[in-house]
Design an enzyme around this catalytic site. Structure first.
Site, short mmCIF file in Angstrom:
data_model
loop_
_atom_site.label_atom_id
_atom_site.label_comp_id
_atom_site.label_asym_id
_atom_site.label_seq_id
_atom_site.Cartn_x
_atom_site.Cartn_y
_atom_site.Cartn_z
N GLU A 69 -9.83 5.67 6.76
CA GLU A 69 -8.39 5.95 6.75
C GLU A 69 -7.97 7.26 6.08
O GLU A 69 -7.06 7.93 6.57
CB GLU A 69 -7.65 4.79 6.07
CG GLU A 69 -7.64 3.53 6.90
CD GLU A 69 -7.23 2.32 6.08
OE1 GLU A 69 -7.99 1.95 5.17
OE2 GLU A 69 -6.18 1.75 6.34
N ARG A 125 0.84 -1.21 0.00
CA ARG A 125 0.00 0.00 0.00
C ARG A 125 0.87 1.26 0.00
O ARG A 125 0.50 2.28 -0.58
CB ARG A 125 -0.97 -0.01 1.18
CG ARG A 125 -2.01 1.10 1.12
CD ARG A 125 -3.18 0.88 2.06
NE ARG A 125 -4.16 -0.04 1.52
CZ ARG A 125 -5.22 0.31 0.77
NH1 ARG A 125 -5.43 1.58 0.48
NH2 ARG A 125 -6.05 -0.59 0.33
#
Lengths: 485, 774
Positions: free
Chosen positions: B721, B308
């Site tokens: 997030e 990520r």
């Protein structure tokens, strides 16, 4: 002496007699006591050291005048960290938990209602503590300012919300002049509290002795007989030895029941603060005449801690940092020590003799701290450098005092915490400055002298390099703030 | 649909009635469990003796690795994490033995009587040492587009540098906790504070050597997770299950705060190297990045996290020639783990540093460089891993925020303030976020639900997601109520339970509402299909001339009615009773898998994300040059959440995520000593933000009128997030303030977190002035 304690819980007088069967000891914390009950599980343990506030409960006691006398018609509500309160400290008080906040008809308390409406909770684990912190705010500060709200909530960590909705909830809830169902019950509670005698208590278990004397005479005799006993006022430091260190503390003298130690006495020349006066009261007492100390107490721990921690305790632990100590030194404060043999006064300058060592003799008790009022023209400032501004122990702290005569330094005190094993004055730098013009060039020269006064250590709170740099810079900051040109 | 409804557990929270693991009432047979962990960062276990500990009164079990009936493994992906250490310990805080006793004091007494002989071994405690010793946790990875090397060679300007970003402790208010209760035979009921009940179930079964159908894991709620309970909740569950199995009594383990901080992994710290090539205008043509993360002693999710990072190294910018290398290093520290943003923050911190440096180098405002390099809509719209940036809202948000935050005016004011003040400096910065939504491990993008409707018209929703405060259950409740056309009060969301909804993914990657919301809707659609079919039959029989079409039957305001013939209506509750009498099933499972994604991990190419979430923040700080302390004066945020299901909940996620990020960027500093002991193991020394640390002026708005064009639940977007990374605006505002000391002529030494120490020590190097020695 009585061997059991009495306090109010759930509107009724509760007695605890510390027999081995109930598993309670005099150093059982209020948090652990409450969590034994199925109906008092709202109170949470987040850290067991008074740094997160998840365990916040409220204590009610008859409001007190500054002179020490009791106002009998009103209860003063204080939020406290229940993880740091030993059970005997509850004696003669009303313990209020999150479960007590709803009214009898099941209606939410205004602070609860507001927290729901404003999305003030997410995971909810910190929420009971926040509601209880807000309960004190609701009762004691109607229509609070943002600063008052922040101050009330600083001792409560929330990891989810970012606090904004909590601040809004407080602001919207605290608009009813403190009125709630506790007002209705107050006369009955006051009567009940009055019925609990403020007598001396001695709790003896298999391996612990806990004294809670009611008078000065008693405490001095105890101090003589048990010179090694741990003296505690608010227990915010001592309790850590139990909750974090898992120590068995065998002899304790709890001075929180002695009215004589809770007196603030002001004369034209000085302010004498009893060793048992809690920090929040100290903060109020010094606001007018000792603003630098007041400023330091604004960023001292949290409201919950200041509600029980005492100035005597701050001195008693003799921490090398002791946030309030450098500024007390800058004010030229004195410590009044007392034993069965009498009283004596010691200058704070001389009081600390080494790492957590002082001039106090084993049979002596800190009776009060005396702050001389400053002559006209003397400027005192305090500084705290910490990683986080609030609810953090200083990396370094400082208290400075300056007396100028036509721009020349007549006298100066530069007291630092966190730079040596004790709170310590930068005497080489002070001597260098005396007799010199208080101007930037001189101060910049003086900054280099700080190196001769201190060799700080590197630790978890900061490196030696950082401490030195900040210690030097505080001088120029002091100059900048005192420079009237 | 009703949008502004309060948190589903709000009343339970404020009254203290909400039940967490430690609050579950258990009978007097309950034992307290305690984990005894390693005091060394790296050592061989020569011998140990548990016999004296077992003799302590009240102690019911003292276990070591030999007492594990099943596998001694709890690694979630790679099996490299023993439940209890065998011959070697690899970090301070590694579990070695377990004790169950009637009281905590008895546990502690027994603990003191355990003797262990160690042979200490060399420990690797930082990334540099790991690099020097080539101690990789797994093979390096690379993602490339264009030819970065060649483009760097031909670039007009090149800057290279290094950035360090620090670890972060989750500091969920409720520490890791689990209560295991024995059932019949092998059966065990596990009440766990876990974000991943199915994995907890799997590991408990494997560790006990029993079948998964003998393990039930239930999660009512967590007192915060933030990724810290995505895999690590499993550990405490395995330990408590082992003790429960050994004693056949309920056993609860709730980690003491300091133990939790010492034993569990954190956000990965990174050492990132960068080299950027750009022209006079600030157009970035080439970027080479090398990410080095501290994985800790075991794999855990480190590679997914690093992936990520690589996928967010571009943040919001189109970079024609880009090369990203990633290395995960093995150290003797607790295995680092998931934490809100999951590697994204580390990637974006590097990219934003690059932008900031380019701007300072060219003497331009960083905002100008950002705008210039944003992904385009028609061209310049493909990422370095080949996914097209569709429905790009960067420019829309940028324009809105620049205006609402009065950026230009405040930029001038800040510069003016700085020119007039020597001891205080202000800083201002805007940073964007483009965050990819979906698990990059594609198969994880699935969710299940089980919806029960009862004959009184009430609804019980089970789904595979877990509630950790983020408001998932509130949104699920809203979705179910809206789909059935009933009021919120009729819907209850059950505790997550592996016997209701099996084989689920973790509640992570901001995907909880997207996926579970769709699974719930899918289950409801099935039930509604049966109901409408039956009602059309009933009504068509009643009105045979003018029959009811199934598709015309709608659910609204507590009624079911034929929209073609509105007089044909029945209350929802009455209908459910009728359905039951007519033998129609009123419960259904539901399932959802994210469509339209595909990702080739080996090539590093494809479409890993269903869509992107966008947001931007502007922050202004005041720095005290003499103490290094800063004040966050103002933050403005605009966040795209599509069509919000619950704006109150979503704003809570934006604000909460942002402040958590502010902590990471400023005061949250993790320190280990030279022996690998965590020095910052309690809130006394580890400082998360308090109420006083939030912006004095905090303005958060959700982008309105922009439903998610792709088919997400109720056209919403994930929110958990992305806002975390908007905190980089605070970090760079601090850098801006520091940099002004040298009139932005010199690049300051800077790292993350920007503690007062970092700030103060950066200043003398910028300006060897009179008041600070060089």
């Amino acid at each position: 002496m009585n061997s059991k304690i009495s306090f109010i819980l759930d509107g009724k007088i509760t007695y605890i007699d510390f027999n081995p069967a109930n598993g309670l000891t005099p150093t059982t914390t209020v948090l652990n006591y409450l969590r034994k009950f199925p109906n008092h599980k709202g109170v949470k343990e987040g850290c067991a050291e008074g740094d997160c506030g998840a365990c916040t409960v409220a204590l009610g006691e008859p409001a007190r005048h500054r002179s020490g006398g009791v106002e009998n018609d009103r209860i003063r509500y204080k939020a406290v960290d229940s993880c740091l309160i030993f059970l005997p400290m509850l004696h003669g008080k009303q313990l209020i938990t999150i479960e007590n906040l709803k009214s009898a008809d099941g209606k939410l308390h205004p602070v609860q209602q507001s927290m729901v409406e404003e999305y003030g909770s997410q995971c909810g684990f910190c929420t009971p503590g926040i509601v209880m912190a807000m309960f004190e705010l609701y009762k004691e500060h109607p229509n609070p300012s943002r600063a008052q709200i922040d101050d009330a909530i600083t001792g409560n960590l929330c990891r989810c919300t970012g606090y904004r909705p909590i601040v809004d909830a407080a602001s919207h809830a605290c608009t009813h002049n403190g009125v709630d169902h506790f007002n209705t019950d107050e006369p009955r509670i006051i009567e009940m509290l009055k019925s609990i005698p403020s007598e001396s208590i001695l709790i003896k278990t298999k391996n612990q002795q806990y004294f809670r004397p009611a008078t000065m005479e008693e405490v001095l005799l105890l101090k003589q007989k048990y010179p090694d006993a741990i003296v505690l006022g608010g227990a915010t430091d001592v309790a850590l030895r139990v909750t974090k260190g898992h120590e068995l503390l065998t002899e304790l003298i709890d001075i929180s029941g002695i009215a004589d130690l809770k007196i603030v006495n002001e004369t034209h020349s000085e302010l004498a603060i009893g060793a048992g006066v809690v920090m929040n009261e100290v903060r109020k007492s010094v606001e007018k005449n000792f603003p630098a100390l007041h400023q330091m107490l604004n960023v001292f721990a949290s409201n919950q801690i200041r509600n029980v921690a005492t100035l005597g305790g701050n001195l008693g632990t003799a921490s090398p940092i002791g946030d309030a100590l450098p500024v007390l030194m800058a004010y030229g404060s004195k410590v009044e020590l007392q034993s069965v043999n009498g009283k004596r006064e010691v200058s704070l300058n001389d009081y600390f003799t080494g790492y957590r060592k002082t001039l106090r003799k084993p049979d002596e008790l800190i009776a009060s701290i005396i702050l001389p009022k400053q002559p006209n023209g003397v400027i005192v400032k305090s500084y705290k450098v910490s990683k986080r501004k609030d609810l953090d122990i200083s990396t370094l702290s400082a208290g400075f005092s300056l007396d100028l005569d036509k721009g020349v330094v007549k006298s100066i005190i530069l007291a630092y915490g966190g730079m040596a094993v004790t709170t310590k004055r930068a005497s080489i730098t002070e001597n260098f400055l005396i007799g010199k013009l208080w101007e930037r060039e001189t101060v910049e020269e003086a900054m280099q002298m700080i190196d001769k006064d201190f060799t700080p250590i590197s630790d978890v709170r900061g490196s030696a390099e950082f401490r030195m740099a900040a210690a030097r810079n505080l001088l120029i900051k002091f100059w900048q703030e005192t420079n009237t040109k | 649909m009703e949008k502004m409804i309060p948190h589903e557990s709000g009343i339970a929270h404020v009254t203290g009635e909400a039940v967490y693991i430690d609050d579950i009432l258990v009978n007097e047979q309950l034992l307290v469990g305690r984990v005894i962990y390693s005091p060394h960062a790296h050592a061989r276990i020569i011998s140990f003796d548990l016999s004296d500990a077992k003799k302590v009164k009240g102690v019911h079990a003292v276990l070591c690795h030999k007492d594990i009936p099943g596998h001694n493994q709890m690694g979630p992906v790679i099996k490299d994490e023993p439940v209890l250490a065998e011959n070697e310990i690899t970090f301070v805080g590694q579990a070695m033995f377990l004790i169950a006793a009637e009281t905590e004091d008895q546990c502690r007494e027994a603990e003191k009587l355990i003797s262990v002989e160690y042979e200490p071994l060399d420990a690797i405690l930082d990334i540099e040492t790991a690099i020097a010793k080539n101690n990789l946790l797994g093979p390096p990875r690379k993602m490339e587009r264009g030819d970065a090397e060649a483009a760097l060679k031909s670039a007009k300007h090149i800057i290279l540098g290094e950035l360090r970003t620090g670890a972060q402790e989750h500091w969920y208010l409720e520490t890791q906790a689990c209560l295991s209760i024995p059932g019949e035979g092998n059966e065990i009921n596990v009440f766990s504070s876990t974000q991943h009940p199915s994995e907890t179930q799997t590991l408990v079964a494997e560790v006990l050597g029993i079948n998964r159908n003998e393990v039930v894991v239930e999660v009512r709620r967590m007192g915060g997770g933030f990724g810290g309970k995505e895999t690590q909740g499993n550990h405490v569950a395995c330990w408590s299950a082992l003790l429960c199995n050994a004693t056949k009594r309920p056993v609860k383990i709730k980690l003491f705060r300091d133990d939790d901080m010492i034993m569990t992994g954190k956000r990965h710290r990174y050492l990132t190297k960068y080299e950027v090539g750009f022209n006079d205008d600030g157009n970035i043509d080439a970027l080479k990045l090398e990410f080095n993360s501290d994985g800790g002693a075991a794999t855990d999710l480190s590679f997914a996290i690093m992936e990520r990072t690589m996928l967010h190294a571009d943040n919001s910018y189109y970079i024609p020639n880009m090369s990203v290398t990633a290395l995960v290093w093995k150290t003797n520290l607790p295995s680092n783990t998931a934490f809100r943003g999951f590697g994204g923050p580390q990637g974006m911190a590097a990219m934003e540093t690059v932008i900031d440096r380019v701007a300072r180098y060219l003497h331009k405002d960083p905002t100008e460089i950002r705008l210039k390099n944003f992904y385009g809509t028609e061209t310049r719209n493909v990422t370095h891993y080949g996914q097209k940036v569709e429905n790009n809202r960067l420019n829309l948000i940028y324009d809105k925020l620049i205006e609402s935050s009065e950026y230009e005016k405040r930029r001038k004011e800040v510069d003016e303030f700085n020119s007039k003040n020597e001891f205080y400096k202000k800083g201002l910065a805007l940073t964007p976020v483009k965050f990819g939504i979906s698990f990059t491990t594609t198969f994880l993008n699935q969710a299940g639900a089980l919806v029960n409707v009862y004959t009184d018209g009430t609804i019980l929703v089970n789904h595979g997601g877990t509630e950790m405060g983020q408001g998932l259950n509130t949104k699920i409740q809203q979705i179910a109520a809206a789909e059935f056309g009933v009021s919120i009060e009729k819907v209850k969301v059950n505790a997550t339970n592996t016997s209701k909804v099996p084989n689920t993914s973790a509640t992570a990657a901001s995907s909880g509402s997207d996926m579970n919301g769709m699974a719930v809707k899918n289950a409801i659609d099935t039930i509604k299909e049966r109901i409408t079919k039956e009602l059309s039959t009933i009504w068509s029989a009643q009105y045979s001339i003018n029959p009811s079409l199934q598709n015309s039957i709608l659910f609204k305001d507590g009624f079911i009615f034929d929209s073609d013939h509105p007089d044909r209506r029945i209350s929802f509750a009455d209908a459910m009773l009728q359905m039951n009498l007519r033998q129609v099933s009123l419960n259904s499972t539901g399932f959802y898998k994210t469509p339209d994604i595909g990702w080739d991990k080996i090539k590093g190419q494809g479409k890993p994300f269903f869509y992107y979430s966008f947001g931007m923040g502007v922050s202004e700080v005041l720095v005290d040059v003499l103490t290094g302390q800063h004040t966050l004066l103002r933050t403005d945020i605009v966040q795209d959440v599509g069509d919000s299901i619950n704006p109150g909940i979503d704003i809570g996620q934006v604000e909460g995520g942002f402040i958590q990020g502010v902590g990471w960027c400023t005061t949250e500093e993790i320190k280990w000593d030279a022996k690998g002991n965590l020095m910052t193991h309690s809130p006394d020394t580890y400082k998360i933000p308090t109420v006083q640390d939030i912006p004095k002026d905090f303005r958060v708005q959700l982008l309105e009128g922009v439903p998610n064009p792709i088919g997400t639940i109720r056209r919403s977007k994930a929110v958990g997030e992305p806002p975390f990374m908007l905190s980089l605006s605070v970090w760079l505002a601090i850098k801006d303030a520091i940099s002004s000391v040298a009139n932005h002529e010199i690049e300051p030494e800077f790292s993350l977190p920007a503690t007062n120490e970092v700030i103060l020590l950066a200043i003398p190097k910028l300006k060897p002035s009179r008041f600070q020695r060089p």
